[in-house]
Design an enzyme around this catalytic site. Structure first.
Site, PDB file in Angstrom:
ATOM      1  N   SER A 162       1.207   5.436  -2.573  1.00  0.00           N
ATOM      2  CA  SER A 162       1.333   5.808  -1.168  1.00  0.00           C
ATOM      3  C   SER A 162       0.777   7.217  -0.937  1.00  0.00           C
ATOM      4  O   SER A 162      -0.403   7.460  -1.183  1.00  0.00           O
ATOM      5  CB  SER A 162       2.803   5.697  -0.734  1.00  0.00           C
ATOM      6  OG  SER A 162       2.932   5.831   0.662  1.00  0.00           O
ATOM      7  N   ASP A 207       0.696  -4.553   4.986  1.00  0.00           N
ATOM      8  CA  ASP A 207       1.397  -3.287   4.762  1.00  0.00           C
ATOM      9  C   ASP A 207       1.662  -2.604   6.107  1.00  0.00           C
ATOM     10  O   ASP A 207       0.723  -2.224   6.802  1.00  0.00           O
ATOM     11  CB  ASP A 207       0.540  -2.386   3.866  1.00  0.00           C
ATOM     12  CG  ASP A 207       1.232  -1.086   3.478  1.00  0.00           C
ATOM     13  OD1 ASP A 207       2.227  -0.713   4.129  1.00  0.00           O
ATOM     14  OD2 ASP A 207       0.764  -0.439   2.528  1.00  0.00           O
ATOM     15  N   HIS A 252       4.453  -2.743   1.547  1.00  0.00           N
ATOM     16  CA  HIS A 252       4.184  -1.379   1.091  1.00  0.00           C
ATOM     17  C   HIS A 252       4.911  -1.114  -0.219  1.00  0.00           C
ATOM     18  O   HIS A 252       6.142  -1.143  -0.278  1.00  0.00           O
ATOM     19  CB  HIS A 252       4.631  -0.378   2.159  1.00  0.00           C
ATOM     20  CG  HIS A 252       4.199   1.028   1.882  1.00  0.00           C
ATOM     21  ND1 HIS A 252       2.880   1.430   1.986  1.00  0.00           N
ATOM     22  CD2 HIS A 252       4.892   2.141   1.495  1.00  0.00           C
ATOM     23  CE1 HIS A 252       2.789   2.716   1.695  1.00  0.00           C
ATOM     24  NE2 HIS A 252       3.990   3.164   1.383  1.00  0.00           N
TER      25      HIS A 252
END
Length: 399
Positions: free
Chosen positions: A205, A331, A360
């Protein structure tokens, strides 16, 4: 084991011969059909040479990803992952290193002295792990990545951003996705300790954004042999818009904002002299937090300027090591429309692997998705391929 279509229909017709079970069998067949449509082979976007290397050494890129049958949507995958994911036991050795501005960074090491593949510490390959926003070495995805790496004989070190792992802030500076100075300091430190050991970077991320920005800025002088990222938000501005959709705000944005606000509250004494902390703590979204805190702390004129600088998509062309990036089309943090498909298609060293589902940092599969999942198995295959076949991967990437 999955039933074949013929077996499924045989069972179906046996069921429908009994009137009391017609409804149940119809539902079963419908669910089987729908789940089968969810199981797709990921799309691999990269050069032909890099594709050939990945298909040979990372067979997962050509296998169907089968998301957890009862957990299809991206939002649900993301939520369930945070609740159900197991946490393998990992024992760390902590090290605090100082920065040029007088700050400190917490590194958590897994030295893997018991490695049979690489008994010599001086040459043992090292994986540098960058967690996501407000994440640290305790995150389940970090622990599972370490499990994948250590079983292959590698050493791991987790780069905890300033102030997130329990250590005190010594200067009024935290971290952001665009500022790579702390990462550069960490890479120099790791390489200084083991100059003969190859180092691979993996970012999750926001950690992936930071890694890609670093690789783009350092080019051939990054000190890393390869990069691997998961669930990178490619365009920070469009990501913030997606996260401000009502349902995404309720499920994710509100919570993440409260987490980062709690983090800086721990360091109120040193931060309240440089920002209006009370105003910052009233933030209801990550964008508001970045407007009131991050962009000001790092000298940006506006949050938009910060988001432009933090977005890694336009920096990919400057990278000079093999990179594999995993993203899911559903996502909620990283909209599919932001995936840099055209950019990656023109680069010999970057591969983008896209699954239809996975959410995610989730990519859960199986009926009981507590253990290792698709992203962790892919990580294991890629780091092994990069470390064990350095000449082949560099040749495939034109390096």
């Amino acid at each position: 084991m999955l039933l074949s279509h013929l077996e499924m229909w045989r069972l179906y017709w046996e069921c429908v011969s009994r009137p009391s079970t017609v409804v149940i069998c119809s539902l079963t067949a419908a669910l089987y059909y729908l789940w089968g449509r969810k199981c797709q082979t990921p799309a691999l976007v990269c050069s032909e040479a890099f594709s050939a290397f990945l298909h040979k050494h990372c067979p997962l890129v050509s296998e169907r990803f089968s998301p957890t049958p009862w957990c299809w949507g991206g939002r649900l995958q993301t939520l369930v992952f945070s609740v159900l994911k197991s946490r393998p036991h990992v024992t760390y050795r902590n090290e605090l290193i100082r920065t040029g501005d007088g700050g400190q960074i917490s590194l958590d090491w897994v030295d893997n002295h018991a490695s049979e593949s690489y008994p010599e510490s001086s040459t043992r390959p090292t994986i540098l792990i960058l967690p996501g926003l407000a994440g640290n070495s305790k995150q389940p995805y970090v622990l599972h990545a370490i499990s994948q790496a250590t079983r292959r004989g590698y050493r791991c070190v987790v780069f905890n951003n300033r102030g997130v792992a329990g250590e005190e802030l010594l200067t009024p500076l935290t971290y952001c996705a665009a500022n790579t100075s702390d990462l550069e300091r960490v890479v120099q430190h790791v390489k200084g300790l083991h100059p003969e050991a190859p180092v691979l970077g993996t970012g999750v991320s926001m950690g992936g954004m930071l890694l890609l920005n670093y690789l783009g800025r350092k080019r051939s002088e990054s000190g890393l042999v390869a990069g691997f990222t998961v669930s990178v938000p490619w365009d920070a501005h469009k990501s913030s818009i997606s996260m401000e959709q009502p349902l995404n705000w309720l499920l994710f944005n509100k919570y993440l904002t409260s987490v980062v606000c709690r983090l800086i509250t721990r360091h109120r004494k040193i931060l309240e002299n440089v920002v209006d902390l009370d105003h910052v703590l009233k933030s209801q979204t990550i964008r508001e937090f970045d407007e009131r805190f991050t962009s000001l702390l790092f000298g940006y004129k506006s949050c938009e300027d910060y988001y432009h600088d933090a977005s890694p998509d336009k920096k990919l062309h400057n990278t000079a090591v093999p990179i594999l990036c995993l993203n899911a089309a559903d996502d909620p943090f990283s909209p599919q429309s932001t995936f840099p498909l055209s950019i990656v298609q023109g680069l010999p060293n970057v591969a983008l692997l896209l699954t239809a589902h996975g959410g995610h940092i989730a990519f859960m599969e199986g009926l009981f998705p507590r253990g290792e999942n698709y992203m962790e198995r892919l990580f294991g295959q890629f780091v092994q391929a990069a470390f064990e076949h350095p000449g082949d991967i560099n040749k495939a990437c034109g390096l």
